[in-house]
Scaffold this active site. Structure first.
Site, PDB file in Angstrom:
ATOM      1  N   SER A 203       0.819  -1.290  -0.028  1.00  0.00           N
ATOM      2  CA  SER A 203       0.135  -0.170   0.033  1.00  0.00           C
ATOM      3  C   SER A 203       1.075   1.288  -0.054  1.00  0.00           C
ATOM      4  O   SER A 203       1.569   1.530   0.949  1.00  0.00           O
ATOM      5  CB  SER A 203      -0.846   0.184   1.293  1.00  0.00           C
ATOM      6  OG  SER A 203      -1.484   1.389   1.368  1.00  0.00           O
TER       7      SER A 203
ATOM      8  N   ASP B 161      -5.034   3.603  -2.012  1.00  0.00           N
ATOM      9  CA  ASP B 161      -5.976   3.800  -1.266  1.00  0.00           C
ATOM     10  C   ASP B 161      -6.468   5.385  -1.298  1.00  0.00           C
ATOM     11  O   ASP B 161      -5.776   6.135  -1.062  1.00  0.00           O
ATOM     12  CB  ASP B 161      -5.327   3.689   0.260  1.00  0.00           C
ATOM     13  CG  ASP B 161      -5.178   2.283   0.717  1.00  0.00           C
ATOM     14  OD1 ASP B 161      -6.136   1.430   0.634  1.00  0.00           O
ATOM     15  OD2 ASP B 161      -3.965   1.845   1.287  1.00  0.00           O
TER      16      ASP B 161
ATOM     17  N   HIS C  26      -8.324   1.175  -4.266  1.00  0.00           N
ATOM     18  CA  HIS C  26      -9.417   0.637  -3.093  1.00  0.00           C
ATOM     19  C   HIS C  26      -9.858   2.013  -2.717  1.00  0.00           C
ATOM     20  O   HIS C  26      -9.479   2.934  -2.245  1.00  0.00           O
ATOM     21  CB  HIS C  26      -8.304   0.078  -1.811  1.00  0.00           C
ATOM     22  CG  HIS C  26      -9.286  -0.057  -0.755  1.00  0.00           C
ATOM     23  ND1 HIS C  26      -8.647  -0.225   0.604  1.00  0.00           N
ATOM     24  CD2 HIS C  26     -10.632   0.031  -0.454  1.00  0.00           C
ATOM     25  CE1 HIS C  26      -9.488  -0.109   1.509  1.00  0.00           C
ATOM     26  NE2 HIS C  26     -10.789  -0.059   0.973  1.00  0.00           N
TER      27      HIS C  26
ATOM     28  N   MET D 115     -12.410   4.229  -0.753  1.00  0.00           N
ATOM     29  CA  MET D 115     -12.660   4.541   0.687  1.00  0.00           C
ATOM     30  C   MET D 115     -13.603   5.538   0.495  1.00  0.00           C
ATOM     31  O   MET D 115     -13.175   6.875   1.065  1.00  0.00           O
ATOM     32  CB  MET D 115     -11.682   4.512   1.639  1.00  0.00           C
ATOM     33  CG  MET D 115     -11.050   3.168   1.955  1.00  0.00           C
ATOM     34  SD  MET D 115      -9.567   3.139   2.815  1.00  0.00           S
ATOM     35  CE  MET D 115      -8.431   3.241   1.577  1.00  0.00           C
TER      36      MET D 115
ATOM     37  N   ASP E 266      -6.712  -6.603   4.109  1.00  0.00           N
ATOM     38  CA  ASP E 266      -6.001  -5.036   4.132  1.00  0.00           C
ATOM     39  C   ASP E 266      -6.321  -4.759   5.566  1.00  0.00           C
ATOM     40  O   ASP E 266      -7.194  -4.546   6.064  1.00  0.00           O
ATOM     41  CB  ASP E 266      -7.021  -4.206   3.394  1.00  0.00           C
ATOM     42  CG  ASP E 266      -6.231  -2.936   3.151  1.00  0.00           C
ATOM     43  OD1 ASP E 266      -5.137  -2.730   3.704  1.00  0.00           O
ATOM     44  OD2 ASP E 266      -6.769  -2.125   2.462  1.00  0.00           O
TER      45      ASP E 266
HETATM   46  C1  DX5 Z   1      -6.298   1.365   5.569  1.00  0.00           C
HETATM   47  C2  DX5 Z   1      -5.924   1.200   4.165  1.00  0.00           C
HETATM   48  C3  DX5 Z   1      -4.705   0.200   3.944  1.00  0.00           C
HETATM   49  C4  DX5 Z   1      -3.584   0.813   4.732  1.00  0.00           C
HETATM   50  C5  DX5 Z   1      -2.843  -0.426   5.177  1.00  0.00           C
HETATM   51  O1  DX5 Z   1      -7.465   2.448   5.533  1.00  0.00           O
HETATM   52  O2  DX5 Z   1      -7.033   0.854   3.469  1.00  0.00           O
HETATM   53  O3  DX5 Z   1      -4.531  -0.280   2.658  1.00  0.00           O
HETATM   54  O4  DX5 Z   1      -2.765   1.443   3.992  1.00  0.00           O
HETATM   55  O5  DX5 Z   1      -1.778  -0.051   6.109  1.00  0.00           O
HETATM   56  P1  DX5 Z   1      -1.007  -1.158   7.139  1.00  0.00           P
HETATM   57  O6  DX5 Z   1      -0.561  -2.388   6.234  1.00  0.00           O
HETATM   58  O7  DX5 Z   1      -0.053  -0.175   7.635  1.00  0.00           O
HETATM   59  O8  DX5 Z   1      -2.102  -1.544   7.931  1.00  0.00           O
HETATM   60 ZN    ZN Z   2      -6.359  -0.442   1.289  1.00  0.00          ZN
END
Ligand code: DX5
Ligand code: ZN
Length: 218
Positions: free
Chosen positions: A7, A34, A65, A67, A174
């Site tokens: 990510s 993200d 992804h 959000m 994730d």
């Molecule tokens: C969280 C994101 C993730 C994040 C994961 O909202 O969707 O993809 O970057 O980060 P780590 O691996 O540090 O938990």
């Molecule tokens: Zn993510």
């Protein structure tokens, strides 16, 4: 085979090209991108222009992804900007089936994301239509949070449904993935693991990727 999707939320945004190339060289399979809108999640990251710029610099699979609230308003634009896979949260739209069709019609692979509390029943009737299911093992919004082990029960159920129905979608996890938690994810049926801080906050990306990929064998 287990795929690793670093990510870039944990990368240096002023050196994104460098940080993407570095994980590519280190053996990454996908780049996890993200997108946060400050509405669906309490944080803002990056969006369409950054994706288009990155698309010019890499041939890697861009796993986007979303959000964001109302993904139906943006999925075509993200495909046009270069997304290979687009996943969106089922909590963010009333029209899950329609959004999947929009993404596929635009020419990308389509997937659904479930927050930690969201039951599998929310996607039971679209499983035949998805290329990927992403289960969040943190509450989305930030990198570096702790893995929520309770989601493993849902993962196991999802893997069982997939096998029962003879489906071929990818199962991605994730949030809070590191070599230790990756073992649980792999044992319970995941095949794509996202990792942000566990890769970018270490000095040796290749070693971090290999240790997550091989977590089930140790
Ligand atoms: C969280 C994101 C993730 C994040 C994961 O909202 O969707 O993809 O970057 O980060 P780590 O691996 O540090 O938990
Ligand atoms: Zn993510």
């Amino acid at each position: 085979m287990i795929k690793i999707a670093p990510s870039i939320l944990s990368a240096d945004f002023a050196n994104l090209e460098r940080d993407v190339k570095a994980v590519e060289m280190a053996g990454a399979d996908y780049i996890h991108f993200d997108v946060m809108d400050g509405q669906f999640v309490p944080n803002i990251s990056f969006g369409l222009p950054v994706l288009s710029s990155l698309r010019q610099k890499t041939d890697m699979v861009l796993d986007v992804h979303l959000m964001i609230d109302r993904p139906e308003n943006f999925v075509e634009a993200f495909v046009a900007a270069g997304a290979d896979i687009v996943t969106f949260h089922v909590e963010a739209t009333n029209h899950v089936h329609r959004v999947l069709q929009q993404i596929k019609a635009a020419g990308a692979k389509a997937g659904v994301v479930l927050n930690p509390h969201t039951p599998l029943s929310a996607i039971e009737h679209v499983l035949e239509d998805v290329d990927m299911v992403l289960l969040m093992t943190v509450n989305p919004g930030f990198g570096g949070q702790a893995f929520i082990p309770g989601v493993m029960k849902k993962l196991k159920q999802l893997a069982a449904l997939k096998a029962e129905q003879n489906l071929s979608f990818e199962i991605e996890i994730d949030g809070g993935v590191n070599a230790e938690t990756a073992k649980l994810c792999i044992e319970n049926g995941a095949n794509v693991l996202v990792a942000g801080s566990a890769i970018y906050n270490t000095p040796d990306y290749a070693e971090a990727i290999t240790s997550i990929r091989n977590a089930a064998h140790v």
